[in-house]
Design an enzyme around this catalytic site. Structure first.
Site, PDB file in Angstrom:
ATOM      1  N   CYS A  24       0.820  -1.218   0.000  1.00 50.79           N
ATOM      2  CA  CYS A  24       0.000   0.000   0.000  1.00 50.79           C
ATOM      3  C   CYS A  24       0.859   1.277   0.000  1.00 50.79           C
ATOM      4  O   CYS A  24       1.458   1.588  -1.014  1.00 50.79           O
ATOM      5  CB  CYS A  24      -1.000  -0.036   1.163  1.00 50.79           C
ATOM      6  SG  CYS A  24      -2.389   1.075   0.874  1.00 50.79           S
ATOM      7  N   ARG A  51     -12.516   6.421  -1.315  1.00 47.58           N
ATOM      8  CA  ARG A  51     -11.525   5.443  -0.853  1.00 47.58           C
ATOM      9  C   ARG A  51     -11.922   4.059  -1.339  1.00 47.58           C
ATOM     10  O   ARG A  51     -13.105   3.738  -1.443  1.00 47.58           O
ATOM     11  CB  ARG A  51     -11.449   5.426   0.681  1.00 47.58           C
ATOM     12  CG  ARG A  51     -10.781   6.632   1.268  1.00 47.58           C
ATOM     13  CD  ARG A  51     -10.385   6.382   2.719  1.00 47.58           C
ATOM     14  NE  ARG A  51      -9.184   5.570   2.839  1.00 47.58           N
ATOM     15  CZ  ARG A  51      -7.944   6.037   2.674  1.00 47.58           C
ATOM     16  NH1 ARG A  51      -7.742   7.301   2.382  1.00 47.58           N
ATOM     17  NH2 ARG A  51      -6.900   5.245   2.797  1.00 47.58           N
ATOM     18  N   HIS A  75      -3.295  -5.244   2.483  1.00 49.41           N
ATOM     19  CA  HIS A  75      -2.824  -4.832   3.793  1.00 49.41           C
ATOM     20  C   HIS A  75      -2.798  -5.940   4.814  1.00 49.41           C
ATOM     21  O   HIS A  75      -3.373  -7.001   4.612  1.00 49.41           O
ATOM     22  CB  HIS A  75      -3.787  -3.782   4.338  1.00 49.41           C
ATOM     23  CG  HIS A  75      -3.203  -2.429   4.269  1.00 49.41           C
ATOM     24  ND1 HIS A  75      -2.013  -2.114   4.847  1.00 49.41           N
ATOM     25  CD2 HIS A  75      -3.656  -1.293   3.683  1.00 49.41           C
ATOM     26  CE1 HIS A  75      -1.761  -0.836   4.624  1.00 49.41           C
ATOM     27  NE2 HIS A  75      -2.746  -0.320   3.915  1.00 49.41           N
TER      28      HIS A  75
HETATM   29  N1  GLN Z   1      -1.971   7.020   1.794  1.00 45.02           N
HETATM   30  C1  GLN Z   1      -2.211   6.065   0.812  1.00 45.02           C
HETATM   31  C2  GLN Z   1      -3.612   6.060   0.219  1.00 45.02           C
HETATM   32  O1  GLN Z   1      -4.590   6.339   0.917  1.00 45.02           O
HETATM   33  C3  GLN Z   1      -1.844   4.720   1.386  1.00 45.02           C
HETATM   34  C4  GLN Z   1      -2.797   4.272   2.448  1.00 45.02           C
HETATM   35  C5  GLN Z   1      -2.382   3.018   3.116  1.00 45.02           C
HETATM   36  O2  GLN Z   1      -1.219   2.592   3.122  1.00 45.02           O
HETATM   37  N2  GLN Z   1      -3.368   2.406   3.718  1.00 45.02           N
HETATM   38  O3  GLN Z   1      -3.719   5.793  -0.949  1.00 45.02           O
END
Ligand code: GLN
Length: 246
Positions: A94, A128, A194
């Site tokens: 990520c 998101r 993740h």
């Molecule tokens: N900041 C990045 C995004 O939101 C990565 C987020 C994360 O590692 N969960 O795309």
């Protein structure tokens, strides 16, 4: 045989227990009688990176990614790029995955110039991408189906010469548009998956370990392990994801 692991930025890039991936790699090596050491490398710490065989970088929020920029610019970024070019193995997740590309432009328009170690870039979006998801690894990474969890606003677009790690079966992956997930470039494995993705996806773990052993010793015959429980966990989660139950 022995692998030397380096955990980059464990104090800032470790969301949802990403560190579990290190424990899984260590355990799967030890069970096969292969030595393993793990060295954390934090902001401000320096050591010669060429002594490591495998690097792990976890995920982090936009803020943590911005915090790292000065440390990367202090010379560590150059060394990480050299390790990639030298064929060292990386598992980057990520925010750590985004860091391997050219840049990440956040939703607020802040541009983080990253490593450019792999040819891709990432742009933040309003929506998101959060959910359990599944993707099929490409043949070069073993071809099995990976179950995981994604949570990112960044949409990643792979550039010329960079192959995806796999193809999305359910969920968003790199950008929710082109069906690609993650990247595979030299021995860099980048993914949006993740948390401890490796324990429930042992084939992916072994593909990563094999690439590091092959790079170091020219061969990597990994003895099969008893993965009955891992497979049960994987298969039951996969069925729920594909059914839309979770
Ligand atoms: N900041 C990045 C995004 O939101 C990565 C987020 C994360 O590692 N969960 O795309």
């Amino acid at each position: 045989m022995e692998l030397r692991l380096c955990h980059l930025y464990p104090e800032v890039l470790n969301l949802y227990g990403d560190r579990g991936n290190i424990l899984c790699m260590e355990e799967r090596l030890r069970r096969r009688g292969i030595g393993v050491t793990t060295t954390p490398l934090r902001i401000g710490e320096r050591t010669a990176l060429d002594r490591f065989d495998l690097f792990f970088i976890g995920g982090g929020q936009d803020f943590e990614q911005e915090v790292l920029l000065a440390d990367l610019a202090s010379g560590k970024g150059q060394e990480i790029r050299a390790a990639v070019e030298d064929g060292k193995t990386f598992l980057a997740i990520c925010g750590g995955y985004q860091m391997m590309g050219h840049y990440y432009e956040t939703r607020e328009g802040v541009r983080c110039d990253f490593l450019g170690a792999v040819n891709f870039h990432t742009v933040g979006a309003d929506r998101r991408m959060i959910d359990n998801y599944a993707f099929r690894l490409s043949e070069e990474s073993g071809g099995s189906v990976v179950v995981g969890f994604e949570n990112h606003s960044g949409r990643t677009y792979l550039g010329e010469g960079v192959r995806p790690l796999g193809t999305v079966l359910k969920g968003c992956g790199n950008n929710g548009e082109d069906g690609t997930e993650g990247c595979r470039s030299r021995n860099v494995f980048g993914t949006y998956s993740h948390g401890p993705v490796l324990p429930k996806n042992p084939e992916l773990c072994d593909a990563i370990l094999s690439s590091a052993l092959e790079r170091k010793y020219g061969r990597a015959e990994l003895e099969p392990l008893d993965d009955r429980f891992e497979r049960l966990a994987h298969d039951s989660v996969l069925a729920k994801i594909m059914n839309g139950d979770i």
